[in-house]
Write an enzyme that holds these catalytic residues in place. Structure first.
Site, PDB file in Angstrom:
ATOM      1  N   SER A 150       5.912  20.919  -9.727  1.00 21.61           N
ATOM      2  CA  SER A 150       5.919  19.716  -8.851  1.00 21.61           C
ATOM      3  C   SER A 150       5.344  18.481  -9.954  1.00 21.61           C
ATOM      4  CB  SER A 150       4.996  19.891  -7.531  1.00 21.61           C
ATOM      5  OG  SER A 150       4.557  18.589  -7.247  1.00 21.61           O
ATOM      6  N   ARG A 151       5.911  17.606 -10.057  1.00 21.52           N
ATOM      7  CA  ARG A 151       5.641  16.297 -10.682  1.00 21.52           C
ATOM      8  C   ARG A 151       4.355  15.639 -10.045  1.00 21.52           C
ATOM      9  NH1 ARG A 151      11.156  14.972 -10.840  1.00 21.52           N
ATOM     10  NH2 ARG A 151      10.924  14.846  -8.464  1.00 21.52           N
TER      11      ARG A 151
ATOM     12  N   LYS B 287       4.238  13.600   1.894  1.00 24.35           N
ATOM     13  CA  LYS B 287       3.595  15.066   1.533  1.00 24.35           C
ATOM     14  C   LYS B 287       3.561  14.800   0.013  1.00 24.35           C
ATOM     15  CE  LYS B 287       7.271  16.393  -0.928  1.00 24.35           C
ATOM     16  NZ  LYS B 287       7.477  16.621  -2.436  1.00 24.35           N
TER      17      LYS B 287
ATOM     18  N   SER C 245      16.916  15.322 -12.125  1.00 19.68           N
ATOM     19  CA  SER C 245      16.788  16.534 -11.822  1.00 19.68           C
ATOM     20  C   SER C 245      17.438  17.066 -10.574  1.00 19.68           C
ATOM     21  CB  SER C 245      15.071  16.991 -11.876  1.00 19.68           C
ATOM     22  OG  SER C 245      14.486  16.534 -12.922  1.00 19.68           O
TER      23      SER C 245
HETATM   24  N1  LIG Z   1      13.150  16.940  -8.627  1.00 20.39           N
HETATM   25  C1  LIG Z   1      12.814  17.283  -7.255  1.00 20.39           C
HETATM   26  O1  LIG Z   1      12.354  18.680  -7.356  1.00 20.39           O
HETATM   27  C2  LIG Z   1      13.090  16.920  -6.004  1.00 20.39           C
HETATM   28  C3  LIG Z   1      13.479  15.350  -6.276  1.00 20.39           C
HETATM   29  N2  LIG Z   1      13.383  14.738  -4.803  1.00 20.39           N
HETATM   30  C4  LIG Z   1      13.410  13.361  -4.899  1.00 20.39           C
HETATM   31  O2  LIG Z   1      14.670  12.918  -5.573  1.00 20.39           O
HETATM   32  C5  LIG Z   1      14.668  11.564  -5.821  1.00 20.39           C
HETATM   33  C6  LIG Z   1      15.087  11.708  -7.187  1.00 20.39           C
HETATM   34  O3  LIG Z   1      14.196  12.561  -8.063  1.00 20.39           O
HETATM   35  P1  LIG Z   1      14.660  13.250  -9.638  1.00 20.39           P
HETATM   36  O4  LIG Z   1      16.002  13.400  -9.584  1.00 20.39           O
HETATM   37  O5  LIG Z   1      13.763  14.339  -9.537  1.00 20.39           O
HETATM   38  O6  LIG Z   1      14.326  12.128 -10.365  1.00 20.39           O
HETATM   39  P2  LIG Z   1      14.430  12.026 -12.175  1.00 20.39           P
HETATM   40  O7  LIG Z   1      13.233  11.235 -12.624  1.00 20.39           O
HETATM   41  O8  LIG Z   1      14.567  13.419 -12.642  1.00 20.39           O
HETATM   42  O9  LIG Z   1      15.761  11.293 -12.060  1.00 20.39           O
HETATM   43  C7  LIG Z   1      16.211   9.906 -11.542  1.00 20.39           C
HETATM   44  C8  LIG Z   1      17.408   9.670 -12.096  1.00 20.39           C
HETATM   45  O10 LIG Z   1      17.733   8.607 -11.319  1.00 20.39           O
HETATM   46  C9  LIG Z   1      18.583   7.790 -12.076  1.00 20.39           C
HETATM   47  N3  LIG Z   1      18.547   6.487 -11.300  1.00 20.39           N
HETATM   48  C10 LIG Z   1      17.509   5.517 -11.500  1.00 20.39           C
HETATM   49  N4  LIG Z   1      17.895   4.177 -10.904  1.00 20.39           N
HETATM   50  C11 LIG Z   1      19.428   4.615 -10.947  1.00 20.39           C
HETATM   51  C12 LIG Z   1      20.363   3.480 -10.379  1.00 20.39           C
HETATM   52  N5  LIG Z   1      20.067   2.340  -9.958  1.00 20.39           N
HETATM   53  N6  LIG Z   1      21.768   4.143 -10.348  1.00 20.39           N
HETATM   54  C13 LIG Z   1      21.806   5.427 -10.970  1.00 20.39           C
HETATM   55  N7  LIG Z   1      20.788   6.082 -11.305  1.00 20.39           N
HETATM   56  C14 LIG Z   1      19.733   6.002 -11.041  1.00 20.39           C
HETATM   57  C15 LIG Z   1      17.784   8.019 -13.381  1.00 20.39           C
HETATM   58  O11 LIG Z   1      18.653   7.293 -14.490  1.00 20.39           O
HETATM   59  C16 LIG Z   1      17.414   9.588 -13.611  1.00 20.39           C
HETATM   60  O12 LIG Z   1      18.575  10.048 -13.983  1.00 20.39           O
HETATM   61  C17 LIG Z   1      13.164  11.362  -5.814  1.00 20.39           C
HETATM   62  O13 LIG Z   1      12.893  10.563  -4.620  1.00 20.39           O
HETATM   63  C18 LIG Z   1      12.520  12.695  -5.519  1.00 20.39           C
HETATM   64  O14 LIG Z   1      11.121  12.461  -4.761  1.00 20.39           O
HETATM   65  C19 LIG Z   1      13.553  15.413  -3.576  1.00 20.39           C
HETATM   66  C20 LIG Z   1      13.479  16.791  -3.631  1.00 20.39           C
HETATM   67  C21 LIG Z   1      13.387  17.706  -5.152  1.00 20.39           C
HETATM   68  O1  LIG Z   2       9.930  17.080  -3.236  1.00 21.41           O
HETATM   69  C1  LIG Z   2       9.897  18.002  -4.247  1.00 21.41           C
HETATM   70  C2  LIG Z   2      10.142  19.507  -3.592  1.00 21.41           C
HETATM   71  O2  LIG Z   2      10.467  19.614  -2.444  1.00 21.41           O
HETATM   72  C3  LIG Z   2       9.823  17.761  -5.682  1.00 21.41           C
HETATM   73  O3  LIG Z   2       8.346  17.635  -5.565  1.00 21.41           O
HETATM   74  P1  LIG Z   2       7.872  16.721  -7.022  1.00 21.41           P
HETATM   75  O4  LIG Z   2       8.552  15.379  -7.014  1.00 21.41           O
HETATM   76  O5  LIG Z   2       6.327  16.669  -6.735  1.00 21.41           O
HETATM   77  O6  LIG Z   2       8.245  17.482  -8.236  1.00 21.41           O
END
Ligand SMILES: NC(=O)C1=CN([C@@H]2O[C@H](COP(=O)(O)OP(=O)(O)OC[C@H]3O[C@@H](n4cnc5c(N)ncnc54)[C@H](O)[C@@H]3O)[C@@H](O)[C@H]2O)C=CC1
Ligand SMILES: O=C(CO)COP(=O)(O)O
Length: 351
Positions: free
Chosen positions: A270-271, A207, A18
Site C-alpha cells: 500500500s502506498r 481509509k 497501476s
Molecule cells: N493502486 C491501487 O492499488 C489502487 C488505487 N486506487 C485508486 O485509483 C486512483 C488511481 O490510482 P493508481 O492507478 O494507483 O495511481 P498511479 O499513480 O499508479 O497512476 C495514476 C495515473 O493517472 C494518470 N493521470 C493523471 N491525470 C490524468 C489525466 N488527467 N488524464 C489521464 N490520465 C491521468 C497518470 O498519468 C498515471 O498514469 C487513486 O485514486 C487510487 O487511490 C483504488 C484502488 C486500488
Molecule cells: O486502495 C487501495 C487498495 O484497496 C490501494 O491503496 P494504496 O493507494 O495505499 O496503495
C-alpha cells in the site's frame, strides 16, 4: 434515458496507472477495452510496448489519447485517475459525454474547489460545499447521471498477480451496479452491490488516512496490538466524519470500509501505508512524495479532513496527529503520546 450500446461495445478506462491498468486488463477478459492515457506520447509508448505500470497489456486493449473516441465508442467508462485530476479530465471530456453513458470511477480521494483561487489550508475550517466526492464531480461537470464507484480491498499488485479479491460497485442505479458486476466479475473477483454511493466513496477515501497511521505504527515497531487499536479507533473516526459528510454507517462495516482498512493497513504494497512507514523513519513528507512514482491519496486527504473536522466539529484525533506530523508540528513520538492520552469516551457510540 436509453442506452445506445450493444453488448459488443468496447468499455473505456480513463487513466493508465497501476489501478487503471489492472481494471483494463480485467475488463479485457470479457470485452474490448479502450484505455485513455494522459498524453499522446504515453499512449504511443504503452501501445508500442504493450505494457503499462509494469503490467503486460491484454490483447483486447487499445490505448488512445483521444477522449472523443472513448466517449463515442464506449457506453460504460471507468475513470481511474488521481482525485486531484478528475475534475479537469471530466471537464475536457464533457462535450462528448451524454446522459446514456455510465461512469464507474475507482478513485479514492476528494475534489476541493475553493472560490477565488484560494488554496487549501488545513488550519481553516472547510465545509462540504467545497469538498466533493468523485461521483459528485462527474455529475457537476457532465450530463452523466448514471454514476457509480468501485471500492474495496483491491491492492493493484495482488490483482495484477491474479490473486483472488472482491469489491463493491455502489450506485443509486441498479443498472450501474449490474453493468459493473457483469463486466468485472470473474472466478477470482467478486462484486457486491451497494446503493449507498456516498458512503462507499467515503470509505475508500477515508481509509487512506488510517493506512498512513498504520504505517507509522509499523515503522515505529510498536506491534500488532497498537496497530489494532489504531485501526479500530480509525474506523470510528471514519464513521463520525463520514456521517457528517453524508455517508451511511452501514457502508463502513462492509468490504469498502473495514475490508479495505484491513488490506491497506497490513500491506507494505500500500502506498499510503508506505508513506506512514517512511514518516516513522524520520523522512520529510516532501521528500517521500517526490520520490514516489505512484499516488498516495491519503496525504492530501489528511489536510482536507482536518479542515472538514474543524467545520463540522467532529473529533478526529488520528487525522489531527497525522496532520501535525506531516506539517512538522509534532514528532511521531509526540503524536503517539498524544493519541494514547486522548480522552476517548464510550467505545461504540455511533450505532
Ligand atoms: N493502486 C491501487 O492499488 C489502487 C488505487 N486506487 C485508486 O485509483 C486512483 C488511481 O490510482 P493508481 O492507478 O494507483 O495511481 P498511479 O499513480 O499508479 O497512476 C495514476 C495515473 O493517472 C494518470 N493521470 C493523471 N491525470 C490524468 C489525466 N488527467 N488524464 C489521464 N490520465 C491521468 C497518470 O498519468 C498515471 O498514469 C487513486 O485514486 C487510487 O487511490 C483504488 C484502488 C486500488
Ligand atoms: O486502495 C487501495 C487498495 O484497496 C490501494 O491503496 P494504496 O493507494 O495505499 O496503495
Amino acid at each position: 434515458m436509453t442506452s445506445k450500446s450493444s453488448s459488443k461495445d468496447p468499455v473505456g478506462v480513463l487513466g493508465a496507472g497501476s489501478f487503471g491498468t489492472v481494471i483494463a486488463n480485467m475488463l479485457a477478459e470479457k470485452t474490448d477495452v479502450i484505455l485513455y492515457a494522459r498524453t499522446p506520447e504515453r499512449a504511443k509508448n504503452i501501445n508500442d510496448k504493450r505494457e503499462s505500470s509494469g503490467q503486460a497489456l491484454h490483447e483486447r486493449i487499445t490505448v488512445t489519447n483521444d477522449l472523443e473516441l472513448v466517449a463515442k465508442s464506449c457506453n460504460v467508462i471507468f475513470p481511474v485517475v488521481p482525485s486531484a485530476n478528475l475534475r479537469e479530465l471530466i471537464r475536457r471530456m464533457s462535450p462528448y459525454l451524454r446522459p446514456y453513458h455510465i461512469l464507474i470511477h475507482g478513485t479514492k480521494g476528494f475534489d476541493v474547489s475553493l472560490p477565488d483561487n484560494k488554496q487549501l489550508n488545513a488550519n481553516r475550517p472547510l465545509s462540504r460545499d467545497y469538498v466533493k466526492t468523485m461521483s459528485e464531480v462527474i455529475m457537476e461537470e457532465s450530463s452523466v447521471v448514471r454514476v457509480g464507484c468501485l471500492a474495496g480491498p483491491n491492492l493493484a499488485g495482488e490483482m495484477a498477480a491474479r490473486q483472488p479479491a472482491a469489491s463493491v460497485v455502489a450506485s443509486h442505479f441498479d443498472e450501474v451496479i449490474n453493468a459493473g458486476q457483469q463486466l468485472l466479475k470473474n472466478e477470482r473477483f467478486l462484486i457486491y452491490g451497494n446503493s449507498d454511493l456516498i458512503g462507499v466513496e467515503l470509505c475508500g477515501v477515508l481509509k487512506n488516512i488510517i493506512a498512513i497511521g498504520a504505517g507509522v505504527i509499523h515503522g515505529l515497531g510498536l506491534g500488532e496490538n497498537a496497530k489494532a487499536l489504531l485501526i479500530s479507533r480509525g474506523m470510528v473516526e471514519m464513521i463520525y466524519i463520514g456521517q457528517a459528510l453524508g455517508g451511511n454507517t452501514k457502508a463502513f462495516i462492509g468490504l469498502a470500509g473495514v475490508g479495505d482498512l484491513i488490506a491497506t493497513c497490513s500491506s507494505q504494497h500500500s502506498r499510503n501505508f508506505t508513506v506512514g512507514t517512511r514518516l516513522a523513519k524520520g523522512e520529510k513528507i516532501k521528500d517521500i512524495i517526490e520520490s514516489m512514482e505512484e499516488t498516495a491519496e491519503g496525504v492530501r486527504t489528511i489536510e482536507i479532513v482536518k479542515s472538514l473536522s474543524e467545520f463540522y466539529k467532529v473529533r478526529c484525533p488520528i487525522t489531527e496527529a497525522l496532520h501535525n506530523i506531516i506539517n512538522e508540528e509534532m514528532t511521531v513520538g509526540d503524536a503517539t503520546t498524544y493519541l494514547m492520552k486522548f480522552p476517548f469516551r464510550a467505545e461504540i457510540d455511533f450505532l
